[in-house]
Design a protein around this motif. Structure first.
Motif, mmCIF file in Angstrom:
data_model
loop_
_atom_site.group_PDB
_atom_site.id
_atom_site.type_symbol
_atom_site.label_atom_id
_atom_site.label_comp_id
_atom_site.label_asym_id
_atom_site.label_seq_id
_atom_site.Cartn_x
_atom_site.Cartn_y
_atom_site.Cartn_z
ATOM 1 N N CYS A 79 36.611 18.213 42.012
ATOM 2 C CA CYS A 79 37.573 19.399 42.379
ATOM 3 C C CYS A 79 38.675 19.139 41.551
ATOM 4 O O CYS A 79 39.497 20.082 40.778
ATOM 5 N N ALA A 80 39.579 17.893 41.381
ATOM 6 C CA ALA A 80 40.656 17.782 40.349
ATOM 7 C C ALA A 80 40.313 17.973 39.107
ATOM 8 O O ALA A 80 41.164 18.408 38.208
ATOM 9 N N ALA A 81 39.194 17.254 38.482
ATOM 10 C CA ALA A 81 38.589 17.712 37.150
ATOM 11 C C ALA A 81 38.465 19.182 37.028
ATOM 12 O O ALA A 81 38.798 19.473 35.699
ATOM 13 N N ASN A 82 38.033 19.742 37.724
ATOM 14 C CA ASN A 82 37.863 21.365 37.717
ATOM 15 C C ASN A 82 39.322 22.032 37.602
ATOM 16 O O ASN A 82 39.505 23.081 36.761
ATOM 17 N N ILE A 83 40.179 21.358 38.360
ATOM 18 C CA ILE A 83 41.544 21.961 38.237
ATOM 19 C C ILE A 83 41.861 21.988 36.634
ATOM 20 O O ILE A 83 42.733 22.803 36.423
ATOM 21 N N LEU A 84 41.685 20.970 36.096
ATOM 22 C CA LEU A 84 42.263 20.595 34.601
ATOM 23 C C LEU A 84 41.330 21.561 33.814
ATOM 24 O O LEU A 84 41.792 22.082 32.890
ATOM 25 N N LEU A 85 40.062 21.386 34.049
ATOM 26 C CA LEU A 85 39.109 22.021 33.002
ATOM 27 C C LEU A 85 39.024 23.692 33.236
ATOM 28 O O LEU A 85 38.874 24.209 32.102
ATOM 29 N N PHE A 86 39.016 24.329 34.126
ATOM 30 C CA PHE A 86 38.930 25.509 34.466
ATOM 31 C C PHE A 86 39.812 26.362 33.692
ATOM 32 O O PHE A 86 39.376 27.685 33.243
ATOM 33 N N PRO A 87 40.995 26.326 33.383
ATOM 34 C CA PRO A 87 41.802 27.072 32.319
ATOM 35 C C PRO A 87 41.127 27.363 31.100
ATOM 36 O O PRO A 87 41.161 28.360 30.344
ATOM 37 N N PHE A 88 40.755 26.136 30.620
ATOM 38 C CA PHE A 88 40.211 26.004 29.453
ATOM 39 C C PHE A 88 38.808 26.816 29.286
ATOM 40 O O PHE A 88 38.592 27.381 28.054
ATOM 41 N N ILE A 89 37.945 26.461 30.173
ATOM 42 C CA ILE A 89 36.700 27.205 30.190
ATOM 43 C C ILE A 89 36.854 28.880 30.319
ATOM 44 O O ILE A 89 36.156 29.380 29.689
ATOM 45 N N MET A 101 31.679 27.292 35.803
ATOM 46 C CA MET A 101 32.785 27.278 36.393
ATOM 47 C C MET A 101 32.770 28.234 37.838
ATOM 48 O O MET A 101 33.045 28.231 38.743
ATOM 49 N N PHE A 102 31.704 29.133 37.605
ATOM 50 C CA PHE A 102 31.478 30.228 38.696
ATOM 51 C C PHE A 102 30.737 29.457 39.886
ATOM 52 O O PHE A 102 30.865 29.344 40.891
ATOM 53 N N TYR A 103 29.390 28.688 39.290
ATOM 54 C CA TYR A 103 28.694 28.134 40.235
ATOM 55 C C TYR A 103 29.472 27.162 41.040
ATOM 56 O O TYR A 103 29.471 26.849 42.430
ATOM 57 N N ILE A 104 29.985 25.987 40.462
ATOM 58 C CA ILE A 104 30.504 24.917 41.058
ATOM 59 C C ILE A 104 31.814 25.183 41.546
ATOM 60 O O ILE A 104 32.267 24.532 42.726
ATOM 61 N N GLY A 105 32.576 26.273 40.940
ATOM 62 C CA GLY A 105 33.810 26.824 41.723
ATOM 63 C C GLY A 105 33.550 27.383 43.103
ATOM 64 O O GLY A 105 34.211 26.914 44.059
ATOM 65 N N VAL A 145 38.997 32.265 41.961
ATOM 66 C CA VAL A 145 39.259 32.910 40.494
ATOM 67 C C VAL A 145 37.918 32.973 40.007
ATOM 68 O O VAL A 145 37.647 34.270 39.237
ATOM 69 N N PRO A 146 36.985 32.017 40.151
ATOM 70 C CA PRO A 146 35.575 32.083 39.247
ATOM 71 C C PRO A 146 34.949 33.202 40.049
ATOM 72 O O PRO A 146 34.028 34.148 39.428
ATOM 73 N N LEU A 147 34.821 33.539 41.321
ATOM 74 C CA LEU A 147 34.343 34.793 42.129
ATOM 75 C C LEU A 147 34.665 36.078 41.418
ATOM 76 O O LEU A 147 34.273 37.189 41.125
ATOM 77 N N LEU A 148 36.339 36.031 41.294
ATOM 78 C CA LEU A 148 36.766 37.370 40.767
ATOM 79 C C LEU A 148 36.687 37.650 39.402
ATOM 80 O O LEU A 148 36.151 38.782 38.915
ATOM 81 N N MET A 149 36.227 36.499 38.500
ATOM 82 C CA MET A 149 36.056 36.371 37.086
ATOM 83 C C MET A 149 34.754 37.411 37.050
ATOM 84 O O MET A 149 34.350 37.952 36.135
ATOM 85 N N VAL A 150 33.818 37.094 37.924
ATOM 86 C CA VAL A 150 32.272 37.613 37.932
ATOM 87 C C VAL A 150 32.394 39.229 38.434
ATOM 88 O O VAL A 150 31.931 40.220 38.049
#
Length: 292
Positions: A79-89, A101-105, A145-150
């Protein structure tokens, strides 16, 4: 304000309902806006989550416990890694990464809300109320955020990428390993002790083995059952032949076995027409081959 998380009490359901309410509110607020506005709002939320990750050093238990600060300010779990990576993804054009991002989020965010392992593990929740709030903000964002993205049609998941998600997750785990090694080697946290068979040190993502943590022991045992025996036996050295999960490697088969069908099932909610179309073409090709 004292927030006590003890399922199924008021605060447990409060955060779940609040997360649902925020999702619905943001959806109706943004659904008729331009794609540019949608992207700016969602990206801003992700950046806020990243800033909050570092801002936690200003409140307990991090502000009064140097060990916790030096350990947890890094990106040492999924989860911490995704906090860093999601903005770039999110701002990238890579569809497979956005599917990750969608599935794992959704999966990690939902699990954390349903079973908030970190708040439940706190001995003195009253003294760490701000961190409990931080926990729920972070994991709600990972879900919302990933759910809204979709649902706002900024990205459409593809069932074809379901097979790629375990590989991306395994790459993220390598990133976590690098974080953990580096923070030990430069002195932020103590080095691992000399107990070769002890997997519980910095093991919230189960990289080093199933472990004995009460919050992850059950899922660790299930994943271990799916792991081939070759990755459970020390191959060489003084402990050759003894039982020990190979760090990281032991998760490869379980990751593909569990995540691929799970991500594929989620993809069909949004990409069923493409799947149905491709299956129809496949059957047509099979029929044509039979006629030859």
């Amino acid at each position: 304000m004292f927030i006590s998380i003890s399922p199924p009490n008021f605060w447990y359901f409060f955060w779940i309902l609040l997360s649902g309410g925020v999702f619905v509110g943001l959806y109706f607020l943004l659904r008729n806006k331009s794609d540019k506005t949608k992207k700016i709002v969602l990206f801003s939320i992700l950046v806020f989550a990243l800033i909050l990750h570092f801002a936690k050093c200003f409140f307990p238990p991090y502000s009064n416990n140097p060990y916790r600060l030096y350990s947890d300010i890094w990106f040492i779990n999924i989860c911490a890694a995704n906090i860093l990576l999601f903005p770039f993804i999110f701002i990238s054009k890579n569809k497979a990464l956005k599917d990750y991002m969608f599935y794992i989020g959704i999966i990690s965010g939902a699990i954390s809300l349903i079973y908030p392992m970190e708040p439940l593990a706190k001995i003195n929740q009253q003294a760490e109320t701000l961190d409990i709030i931080r926990f729920y903000i972070h994991h709600s964002i990972l879900l919302i955020v990933p759910l809204l993205m979709v649902v706002l049609k900024l990205h459409k998941p593809s069932y074809k990428n379901a097979i790629k998600i375990p590989g991306i997750l395994l790459a993220v785990l390598v990133f976590i390993i690098i974080n953990q090694i580096f923070q030990s080697e430069v002195g932020f946290v103590p080095l691992r002790d000399d107990n070769f068979f002890f997997p519980n040190y910095k093991n919230t993502s189960l990289i080093w083995g199933p472990g004995e943590h009460p919050g992850t022991k059950a899922i660790g045992n299930i994943l271990s059952y799916l792991c081939p025996n070759i990755f459970k036996i020390v191959p060489v050295g003084e402990h050759a032949g003894e039982f020990k999960h190979w760090p990281w490697f032991w998760l490869i088969v379980p990751a593909y076995t569990v995540l691929t069908p799970l991500c594929f099932s989620l993809s069909l909610i949004f990409d069923f027409k493409s799947f149905k179309h491709d299956v129809a073409i496949l059957f047509k090709k099979i029929e044509n081959l039979k006629k030859k």
